[in-house]
Design an enzyme around this catalytic site. Structure first.
Site, PDB file in Angstrom:
ATOM      1  N   LYS A 114      85.084  34.164  51.159  1.00  0.00           N
ATOM      2  CA  LYS A 114      85.486  34.226  52.566  1.00  0.00           C
ATOM      3  C   LYS A 114      85.990  32.885  53.070  1.00  0.00           C
ATOM      4  CE  LYS A 114      82.973  38.250  54.153  1.00  0.00           C
ATOM      5  NZ  LYS A 114      82.053  38.849  55.106  1.00  0.00           N
ATOM      6  N   LYS A 196      86.483  44.706  45.780  1.00  0.00           N
ATOM      7  CA  LYS A 196      85.709  45.804  46.383  1.00  0.00           C
ATOM      8  C   LYS A 196      86.405  46.350  47.628  1.00  0.00           C
ATOM      9  CE  LYS A 196      82.816  43.648  49.764  1.00  0.00           C
ATOM     10  NZ  LYS A 196      81.653  43.419  50.492  1.00  0.00           N
ATOM     11  N   LYS A 199      85.833  46.912  54.691  1.00  0.00           N
ATOM     12  CA  LYS A 199      86.257  47.411  55.991  1.00  0.00           C
ATOM     13  C   LYS A 199      87.136  46.404  56.726  1.00  0.00           C
ATOM     14  CE  LYS A 199      81.479  47.237  57.455  1.00  0.00           C
ATOM     15  NZ  LYS A 199      80.933  45.904  57.245  1.00  0.00           N
TER      16      LYS A 199
HETATM   17  P1  TYM Z   1      78.347  45.184  54.969  1.00  0.00           P
HETATM   18  O1  TYM Z   1      78.448  45.477  56.417  1.00  0.00           O
HETATM   19  O2  TYM Z   1      79.461  44.422  54.328  1.00  0.00           O
HETATM   20  O3  TYM Z   1      78.152  46.511  54.145  1.00  0.00           O
HETATM   21  C1  TYM Z   1      77.153  47.452  54.506  1.00  0.00           C
HETATM   22  C2  TYM Z   1      76.564  48.093  53.272  1.00  0.00           C
HETATM   23  O4  TYM Z   1      77.586  48.720  52.503  1.00  0.00           O
HETATM   24  C3  TYM Z   1      77.584  48.233  51.175  1.00  0.00           C
HETATM   25  N1  TYM Z   1      78.973  48.147  50.717  1.00  0.00           N
HETATM   26  C4  TYM Z   1      79.442  48.753  49.622  1.00  0.00           C
HETATM   27  N2  TYM Z   1      78.850  49.533  48.700  1.00  0.00           N
HETATM   28  C5  TYM Z   1      79.625  50.017  47.701  1.00  0.00           C
HETATM   29  N3  TYM Z   1      80.942  49.733  47.586  1.00  0.00           N
HETATM   30  C6  TYM Z   1      81.575  48.954  48.485  1.00  0.00           C
HETATM   31  N4  TYM Z   1      82.880  48.695  48.376  1.00  0.00           N
HETATM   32  C7  TYM Z   1      80.813  48.424  49.560  1.00  0.00           C
HETATM   33  N5  TYM Z   1      81.116  47.628  50.618  1.00  0.00           N
HETATM   34  C8  TYM Z   1      79.983  47.462  51.295  1.00  0.00           C
HETATM   35  C9  TYM Z   1      76.952  46.854  51.267  1.00  0.00           C
HETATM   36  O5  TYM Z   1      76.402  46.451  50.033  1.00  0.00           O
HETATM   37  C10 TYM Z   1      75.906  47.069  52.333  1.00  0.00           C
HETATM   38  O6  TYM Z   1      74.759  47.621  51.782  1.00  0.00           O
HETATM   39  N6  TYM Z   1      75.164  41.379  54.804  1.00  0.00           N
HETATM   40  C11 TYM Z   1      75.272  42.805  54.915  1.00  0.00           C
HETATM   41  C12 TYM Z   1      74.635  43.364  56.163  1.00  0.00           C
HETATM   42  C13 TYM Z   1      73.228  42.939  56.381  1.00  0.00           C
HETATM   43  C14 TYM Z   1      72.085  43.453  55.712  1.00  0.00           C
HETATM   44  C15 TYM Z   1      70.975  42.752  56.282  1.00  0.00           C
HETATM   45  C16 TYM Z   1      71.916  44.391  54.695  1.00  0.00           C
HETATM   46  C17 TYM Z   1      72.796  42.030  57.277  1.00  0.00           C
HETATM   47  N7  TYM Z   1      71.435  41.910  57.236  1.00  0.00           N
HETATM   48  C18 TYM Z   1      69.683  43.005  55.829  1.00  0.00           C
HETATM   49  C19 TYM Z   1      70.608  44.631  54.259  1.00  0.00           C
HETATM   50  C20 TYM Z   1      69.508  43.940  54.820  1.00  0.00           C
HETATM   51  C21 TYM Z   1      76.733  43.186  54.929  1.00  0.00           C
HETATM   52  O7  TYM Z   1      77.591  42.400  55.252  1.00  0.00           O
HETATM   53  O8  TYM Z   1      76.966  44.471  54.650  1.00  0.00           O
END
Ligand code: TYM
Length: 334
Positions: A114, A196, A199
């Site tokens: 990033k 990957k 969004k």
């Molecule tokens: P985020 O918002 O990027 O994604 C949310 C969840 O979706 C999963 N994910 C995916 N799984 C499979 N294939 C993909 N292409 C894909 N893109 C995203 C992510 O692994 C995630 O589970 N840092 C985290 C949010 C967060 C969080 C937390 C998660 C903040 N605090 C505490 C768990 C516990 C994030 O940016 O996810």
């Protein structure tokens, strides 16, 4: 409820919810909610690590909360809330920051990727973001964190910080375990199957939102980048595009890879892309119907997230007070 193990997870309201988010995370939350004590959070503080338009972010927060419900998460069974409504997240994040090393933060893969995009002015939030994520998790004595494969490294940091704190002071935090499903843990971009699905991607054809209309979904799959040998075969090294489509199809239909290869042995990419598109449309259709319905009942959502924040604050504040005391911060009573 008390005997059950605890789960915490969240999604950033930084764009639409993709089928990656759904297949990698949200879908498993729905299954886990019956057997665990669950906290599902809309992590809005994480979204502001990159520049946001305030009105849009606020709107996306509510829509994401509605999508949690639309995907089958029950606000009466789980604690469902907005991260910024529970100030203990920010506070614990600072206390943990003071127990974190620069080296371990700058090694984070997601930060490196990033920050390359951000250029000269990399926000400090992008660097310290995994500490806030550790705070989210550790506040609730979380046992299990259901996430996609991309969050594994962040989870390891949360574990390291918990162990470090417990050793430096005294046992305080539960050391959390990641829960990463085999199927759908890493859905790739439809335009660049080596990265990957995200969004926040600039190319809208690279991802499918769970709210995309059927014709949009079908078009995105029709345009998905593949290769030219026209064989539907799972081969991550030589055929990453088709492999990704096979995995999406498998995650949506429950069919295993061998079965899919067999079913499409004599078919071409056009037919297969159509089948994948249809499987996705079928998977997301009920979510879309629920979403429309829930978005019309703002009073219900407000009630749910207010109660959610109250319940979350109760547990979070207890953990925070313990940490403050152990670190020697000023007492409120003498
Ligand atoms: P985020 O918002 O990027 O994604 C949310 C969840 O979706 C999963 N994910 C995916 N799984 C499979 N294939 C993909 N292409 C894909 N893109 C995203 C992510 O692994 C995630 O589970 N840092 C985290 C949010 C967060 C969080 C937390 C998660 C903040 N605090 C505490 C768990 C516990 C994030 O940016 O996810």
């Amino acid at each position: 409820m008390e005997d059950k193990k605890t789960i915490f997870s969240g999604i950033q309201p930084s764009g639409c919810v993709t089928i990656g988010n759904y297949l990698g995370a949200l879908r498993s939350w729905k299954e886990l909610q019956n057997d665990y004590n669950c906290y599902f959070c809309v992590v809005d503080l994480h979204a502001i690590t990159v520049k946001q338009t305030p009105q849009e972010l606020r709107k996306r927060c509510v829509e994401l909360y509605a999508q949690y419900i639309a995907c089958g998460l029950d606000p009466e069974k789980n604690v469902m809330f907005f991260q910024s409504h529970v100030p203990a997240h920010s506070e614990l994040s600072w206390l943990l920051t003071c127990n974190t090393y620069m080296g371990e933060m700058s090694r984070m893969t997601q930060f490196k990727e990033k920050s390359k995009k951000a250029g000269a002015n990399v926000g400090l939030g992008l660097l310290s973001y995994p500490v806030l994520m550790a705070a989210d998790i550790l506040l609730y004595n979380t046992d299990l964190v259901p996430v996609g494969a991309d969050q594994k490294q962040h989870l390891e940091l949360a574990r390291d910080l918990a162990i470090r704190f417990n050793n430096a002071y005294s046992p305080t935090f539960t050391v959390p375990e990641p829960y990463i499903q085999k199927n759908g843990a890493r859905i790739m971009s439809l335009q660049d199957p080596l990265s990957k699905m995200s969004k926040s991607s600039e190319n809208v054809n690279a991802f499918v939102s769970i709210l995309n209309e059927p014709d949009v979904v079908m078009k995105k799959f029709a345009r998905a980048v593949t290769d030219s040998d026209n064989q539907i075969r799972h081969d991550i090294v030589n055929k990453p595009g088709i492999t990704n489509l096979i995995e999406i199809y498998s995650a949506c239909t429950g069919k295993n890879i061998e079965q899919i290869e067999k079913d499409f042995e004599f078919k071409g990419y056009g037919d297969f892309k159509k089948a994948v598109g249809e499987a996705v449309v079928e998977t997301i259709k009920p979510i879309q119907d629920n979403f429309k319905h829930i978005m019309q009942d703002k009073a219900y959502m407000e009630k749910c997230f207010t109660i959610g924040a109250e319940k979350a604050s109760y547990t979070a504040n207890k953990t925070l007070a313990k940490v403050q005391r152990k670190m020697g911060l000023a007492s409120k009573k003498l």
